[in-house]
Structure formats: structure tokens, C-alpha cells
Design a protein around this motif. Structure first.
Motif, PDB file in Angstrom:
ATOM      1  N   UNK A  48       0.828  -1.216   0.000  1.00  0.00           N
ATOM      2  CA  UNK A  48       0.000   0.000   0.000  1.00  0.00           C
ATOM      3  C   UNK A  48       0.859   1.261   0.000  1.00  0.00           C
ATOM      4  N   UNK A  49       0.249   2.376  -0.352  1.00  0.00           N
ATOM      5  CA  UNK A  49       0.946   3.664  -0.232  1.00  0.00           C
ATOM      6  C   UNK A  49       1.150   4.006   1.239  1.00  0.00           C
ATOM      7  N   UNK A  50       0.124   3.702   2.034  1.00  0.00           N
ATOM      8  CA  UNK A  50       0.167   4.024   3.460  1.00  0.00           C
ATOM      9  C   UNK A  50      -0.499   2.898   4.262  1.00  0.00           C
ATOM     10  N   UNK A  51       0.077   2.589   5.412  1.00  0.00           N
ATOM     11  CA  UNK A  51      -0.528   1.650   6.355  1.00  0.00           C
ATOM     12  C   UNK A  51      -1.033   2.457   7.553  1.00  0.00           C
ATOM     13  N   UNK A  52      -2.339   2.394   7.797  1.00  0.00           N
ATOM     14  CA  UNK A  52      -2.965   3.037   8.955  1.00  0.00           C
ATOM     15  C   UNK A  52      -3.230   1.938   9.967  1.00  0.00           C
ATOM     16  N   UNK A  53      -2.550   2.000  11.120  1.00  0.00           N
ATOM     17  CA  UNK A  53      -2.565   0.847  12.027  1.00  0.00           C
ATOM     18  C   UNK A  53      -2.726   1.252  13.492  1.00  0.00           C
ATOM     19  N   UNK A  54      -3.512   0.466  14.204  1.00  0.00           N
ATOM     20  CA  UNK A  54      -3.675   0.653  15.639  1.00  0.00           C
ATOM     21  C   UNK A  54      -2.386   0.226  16.350  1.00  0.00           C
ATOM     22  N   UNK A  55      -2.163   0.772  17.525  1.00  0.00           N
ATOM     23  CA  UNK A  55      -0.976   0.382  18.286  1.00  0.00           C
ATOM     24  C   UNK A  55      -1.256  -0.797  19.197  1.00  0.00           C
ATOM     25  N   UNK A  56      -2.288  -0.687  20.008  1.00  0.00           N
ATOM     26  CA  UNK A  56      -2.572  -1.760  20.969  1.00  0.00           C
ATOM     27  C   UNK A  56      -3.523  -2.779  20.351  1.00  0.00           C
ATOM     28  N   UNK A  57      -2.969  -3.962  20.064  1.00  0.00           N
ATOM     29  CA  UNK A  57      -3.774  -5.056  19.516  1.00  0.00           C
ATOM     30  C   UNK A  57      -3.445  -6.329  20.268  1.00  0.00           C
ATOM     31  N   UNK A  58      -4.301  -7.307  20.143  1.00  0.00           N
ATOM     32  CA  UNK A  58      -4.096  -8.572  20.837  1.00  0.00           C
ATOM     33  C   UNK A  58      -2.823  -9.258  20.330  1.00  0.00           C
ATOM     34  N   UNK A  59      -2.123  -9.920  21.219  1.00  0.00           N
ATOM     35  CA  UNK A  59      -0.936 -10.727  20.935  1.00  0.00           C
ATOM     36  C   UNK A  59       0.313  -9.899  20.645  1.00  0.00           C
ATOM     37  N   UNK A  60       0.198  -8.881  19.808  1.00  0.00           N
ATOM     38  CA  UNK A  60       1.371  -8.078  19.459  1.00  0.00           C
ATOM     39  C   UNK A  60       0.939  -6.650  19.165  1.00  0.00           C
ATOM     40  N   UNK A  71      12.007  -2.792   8.792  1.00  0.00           N
ATOM     41  CA  UNK A  71      13.278  -3.510   8.649  1.00  0.00           C
ATOM     42  C   UNK A  71      13.457  -4.001   7.215  1.00  0.00           C
ATOM     43  N   UNK A  72      12.334  -4.309   6.549  1.00  0.00           N
ATOM     44  CA  UNK A  72      12.380  -4.783   5.157  1.00  0.00           C
ATOM     45  C   UNK A  72      12.130  -3.657   4.166  1.00  0.00           C
ATOM     46  N   UNK A  73      11.243  -2.734   4.542  1.00  0.00           N
ATOM     47  CA  UNK A  73      10.845  -1.632   3.654  1.00  0.00           C
ATOM     48  C   UNK A  73      11.142  -0.317   4.365  1.00  0.00           C
ATOM     49  N   UNK A  74      12.354   0.175   4.225  1.00  0.00           N
ATOM     50  CA  UNK A  74      12.773   1.369   4.974  1.00  0.00           C
ATOM     51  C   UNK A  74      11.919   2.591   4.674  1.00  0.00           C
ATOM     52  N   UNK A  75      11.367   2.647   3.457  1.00  0.00           N
ATOM     53  CA  UNK A  75      10.569   3.807   3.057  1.00  0.00           C
ATOM     54  C   UNK A  75       9.071   3.620   3.315  1.00  0.00           C
ATOM     55  N   UNK A  76       8.700   2.558   4.008  1.00  0.00           N
ATOM     56  CA  UNK A  76       7.284   2.302   4.274  1.00  0.00           C
ATOM     57  C   UNK A  76       6.645   3.488   5.004  1.00  0.00           C
ATOM     58  N   UNK A  77       5.472   3.885   4.550  1.00  0.00           N
ATOM     59  CA  UNK A  77       4.747   4.999   5.166  1.00  0.00           C
ATOM     60  C   UNK A  77       3.703   4.427   6.128  1.00  0.00           C
ATOM     61  N   UNK A  78       4.004   4.524   7.414  1.00  0.00           N
ATOM     62  CA  UNK A  78       3.128   3.951   8.439  1.00  0.00           C
ATOM     63  C   UNK A  78       2.588   5.055   9.330  1.00  0.00           C
ATOM     64  N   UNK A  79       1.274   5.085   9.474  1.00  0.00           N
ATOM     65  CA  UNK A  79       0.595   6.071  10.309  1.00  0.00           C
ATOM     66  C   UNK A  79      -0.078   5.312  11.452  1.00  0.00           C
TER      67      UNK A  79
END
Length: 210
Positions: A48-60, A71-79
Motif C-alpha cells: 500500500x501507499x500508506x498503512x494506517x494501524x492501531x498500536x494496541x492489539x491482541x498478541x502483538x 526492517x524490510x521496507x525502509x521507506x514504508x509509510x506507516x501512520x
């Protein structure tokens, strides 16, 4: 069209976010996940162009997923999106190089933040920005004299910390966007930093209120 991946372990949240962002007609949700493990898998699969992700989730946590992706995609755009404004998470998010950290209750900021990240900016909600100086004040600082930063360098770093993009900085300093890009590239190399987010951290650790 911005290609967005949403990951949150609350189905109601993912459904609501999808409705909100797609209503603009400028964002397409290409995938939805409900765990940190799915975030890593879906990011690799969908790119994706951007990953919109919650911080607190079950297990991890979203922080752990973001660390693996970056670590794999240094330019990954994560919000990162959360209901929690925990100091530990804020500092760690900044350190690993995510592009933004927003509170879920700040719904009006979500779409503008996604657009800003797509345009190369780093975005942190006002609540987060107001707390950065306090969070980073105990961090080890750098001797500015040794780095030989001039007034223009310091101006650009401070404007980046305020969240301005290259066009806005060029207008403020009456320089071309190309010149600003060159300044930023040179600053990243000189300071051995990875991106604009780390330049903002450098500002709050070493320049702010000095």
C-alpha cells in the motif's frame, strides 16, 4: 488515488475508518487486517501507499509490526492510530521511523494526515507535538557547535519540526523547492539521520528552547 491498508483489531473501527476515508473519493482501502501479524503479511502482499494501524492489539503491538515492516521496507509509510497517548509508545514510534502518530478521537485529522503522509510529510497530532519537548528533554543531546550548522540549516530543521512541507518551507525562506531538497539531503547526511521525522526529533532534543 491513495492506496490505504487499515489494520485494527476492532471490526467496528476498521469499518468506520474505511467509510470515513473512502468518502473523500481520494483514498481507496485496498485491504483490512485485525492483527499485527496480518499487518506484516498484508503490507508485503499489497504494497500500500500508506498503512494506517492501531498500536494496541491482541498478541502483538502495532509498534512491533511497524518495526518488522520498516526492517524490510525502509521507506514504508506507516501512520499509527490509537486511543492511548502513552509516552513509551510515542518515543518508540518516533525512533523506529513511522510517519505519524494520531489519537483515534481526533477523527477530523485522519484524512488530512493520510494526504500529508502521501505527500512526504510526517504528521503527529497536536497533543503529541505539544508533549515532544518534555518526552525528549532527558535524551542525550548533541553539541551543535561541533556540527557547524548555520542559521539556514537551523531554520529549515525548525520548520520541518513544525510539520511544513518543502513547498511551504521554500515560501517561508524565499528559496526554490530544489534548494530546500538539497539542504535537507545534506542535513540528513551531515547529521546521519534517516528522514524528516528524525530531523524533527533532533530539533526537539537539541535546538528547541535553547
Amino acid at each position: 488515488m491513495i492506496r490505504l491498508l487499515i489494520v485494527d483489531d476492532d471490526l467496528l473501527v476498521t469499518t468506520s475508518l474505511k467509510t470515513i476515508v473512502e468518502a473523500t473519493g481520494e483514498i481507496s482501502v485496498i485491504g483490512v487486517g485485525n492483527s499485527a501479524a496480518q499487518a506484516v503479511t498484508l503490507y508485503e502482499e499489497l504494497q500500500p501507499d500508506i498503512l494506517l494501524m492501531d498500536i494496541r492489539m491482541k498478541e502483538s503491538t502495532g509498534i512491533e509490526a511497524a518495526t518488522k515492516i520498516l526492517a524490510k521496507e525502509e521507506q514504508a509509510a506507516i501512520l499509527l492510530l490509537t486511543t492511548f497517548s502513552d509516552d513509551e509508545y510515542i518515543v518508540e514510534a518516533l525512533r523506529i521511523g513511522v510517519k505519524g502518530y494520531l489519537l483515534k478521537q481526533d477523527l477530523e485529522a485522519i484524512v488530512p494526515s493520510i494526504k500529508a503522509v502521501k505527500n512526504g510529510q510526517s504528521v503527529f497530532g497536536r497533543t503529541i507535538m505539544d508533549r515532544l519537548p518534555h518526552l525528549l528533554q532527558t535524551e542525550k543531546t548533541t553539541c551543535l557547535e561541533e556540527l557547524k550548522l548555520n542559521e539556514k540549516d537551523l531554520s529549515i530543521i525548525s520548520l520541518i519540526a513544525e510539520g511544513l512541507n518543502n513547498k511551504e518551507i521554500s515560501e517561508k525562506l524565499y528559496l526554490s523547492e530544489g534548494t530546500i531538497r538539497n539542504y535537507i539531503s545534506n542535513l540528513l547526511e551531515k547529521l546521519e539521520l534517516r528522514d524528516r521525522t528524525q530531523l524533527a526529533i533532533f530539533y526537539y532534543k537539541n535546538i528547541y528552547a535553547k
